[in-house]
Design a protein around this motif. Sequence first.
Motif, PDB file in Angstrom:
ATOM      1  N   ARG A  31       0.865  -1.180   0.000  1.00  0.00           N
ATOM      2  CA  ARG A  31       0.000   0.000   0.000  1.00  0.00           C
ATOM      3  C   ARG A  31       0.905   1.235   0.000  1.00  0.00           C
ATOM      4  NH1 ARG A  31      -5.143  -1.920   1.333  1.00  0.00           N
ATOM      5  NH2 ARG A  31      -5.066  -4.043   2.180  1.00  0.00           N
ATOM      6  N   ARG A  32       0.878   1.961  -1.099  1.00  0.00           N
ATOM      7  CA  ARG A  32       1.732   3.140  -1.260  1.00  0.00           C
ATOM      8  C   ARG A  32       0.873   4.388  -1.148  1.00  0.00           C
ATOM      9  NH1 ARG A  32       3.252   5.603  -6.462  1.00  0.00           N
ATOM     10  NH2 ARG A  32       4.847   7.193  -6.041  1.00  0.00           N
ATOM     11  N   MET A  33       1.302   5.320  -0.301  1.00  0.00           N
ATOM     12  CA  MET A  33       0.576   6.567  -0.093  1.00  0.00           C
ATOM     13  C   MET A  33       1.527   7.735  -0.255  1.00  0.00           C
ATOM     14  SD  MET A  33      -1.645   5.176   3.133  1.00  0.00           S
ATOM     15  CE  MET A  33      -0.495   3.818   3.376  1.00  0.00           C
TER      16      MET A  33
ATOM     17  N   LYS B 144       3.119  -2.810   4.105  1.00  0.00           N
ATOM     18  CA  LYS B 144       2.665  -4.158   3.779  1.00  0.00           C
ATOM     19  C   LYS B 144       2.569  -4.957   5.071  1.00  0.00           C
ATOM     20  CE  LYS B 144       7.359  -5.908   2.823  1.00  0.00           C
ATOM     21  NZ  LYS B 144       8.265  -6.527   1.810  1.00  0.00           N
ATOM     22  N   GLY B 145       1.826  -6.056   5.006  1.00  0.00           N
ATOM     23  CA  GLY B 145       1.704  -6.934   6.171  1.00  0.00           C
ATOM     24  C   GLY B 145       1.049  -6.270   7.375  1.00  0.00           C
ATOM     25  N   ILE B 146       0.105  -5.378   7.144  1.00  0.00           N
ATOM     26  CA  ILE B 146      -0.542  -4.682   8.261  1.00  0.00           C
ATOM     27  C   ILE B 146      -1.433  -5.651   9.034  1.00  0.00           C
ATOM     28  CG2 ILE B 146      -2.199  -2.881   8.873  1.00  0.00           C
ATOM     29  CD1 ILE B 146      -1.183  -1.308   6.442  1.00  0.00           C
ATOM     30  N   LYS B 147      -1.286  -5.606  10.360  1.00  0.00           N
ATOM     31  CA  LYS B 147      -2.103  -6.432  11.254  1.00  0.00           C
ATOM     32  C   LYS B 147      -2.605  -5.612  12.428  1.00  0.00           C
ATOM     33  CE  LYS B 147       0.506 -10.732  10.380  1.00  0.00           C
ATOM     34  NZ  LYS B 147       1.322 -11.794  11.020  1.00  0.00           N
TER      35      LYS B 147
ATOM     36  N   HIS C  46       4.907  -3.473   8.096  1.00  0.00           N
ATOM     37  CA  HIS C  46       6.245  -3.278   7.549  1.00  0.00           C
ATOM     38  C   HIS C  46       6.209  -2.001   6.728  1.00  0.00           C
ATOM     39  CE1 HIS C  46       7.883  -7.329   8.594  1.00  0.00           C
ATOM     40  NE2 HIS C  46       6.573  -7.571   8.667  1.00  0.00           N
ATOM     41  N   GLY C  47       7.013  -1.019   7.160  1.00  0.00           N
ATOM     42  CA  GLY C  47       6.993   0.289   6.541  1.00  0.00           C
ATOM     43  C   GLY C  47       8.245   0.587   5.735  1.00  0.00           C
TER      44      GLY C  47
END
Length: 216
Positions: free
Chosen positions: A63-65, A208-211, A103-104
Amino acid sequence: MASKIVVLSLLYFLLISYQAIGSRPVDPTAGFTSLPLDQSNFDVQWPYNMHENQRYSFENGIRRMWVYSNDKPHFPTSHTRPRTEIRIHGYDYSSGVWQFEGHGYVPTGTSGVCIMQVFGATGHATTLMLRVYNGDLYYFSDEVIAKNIYDRWFRLNVIHDVDAGKLHVYIDGAMVYEADGRGGDFHYFKCGVYEQDNGSHYMESRWKGIKVLKKM
């Protein structure tokens, strides 16, 4: 004399071994339950005069912002600064022990921007803001908690113990900061880019891998 040297060498070896063990990364999610997430939980906020795909993309699990300092706010009547953020929807909370994991990635040049926050507080809008200034990660703008985060993926874990009024921040499994809570009746997690003081013209973060996890 020889025996003394042997003893000192042994003590030195034990000290180094202890330090190495103590500095090993841990799993901040141990004892937590990962809660189900689907696309409906990811509420994207972006400048109101743009289309979503002009400031947000979701490809190959990333996810790119991004946002520019001269962008409009999230909605016309807002007086806040430009942002493109994900608001985690469906897991607002007011008590218990909760955790954000993701993961940022922050590219070189992005500065003066909040990349993750715990929303909700008493007398403030947020309980926690993690900001980037010139490649370093800050607790609000007060203190550096991790240096040199540009151009690399890092694992971020933020644990919020509402009842104890404590927050713990982990980078790549190592606890890098502990902060007091700020009260508040409800909270939720956000990540992305939200311009703060002395923001760069262009700001971007990728996730990515957001929880979302909770201690049951």
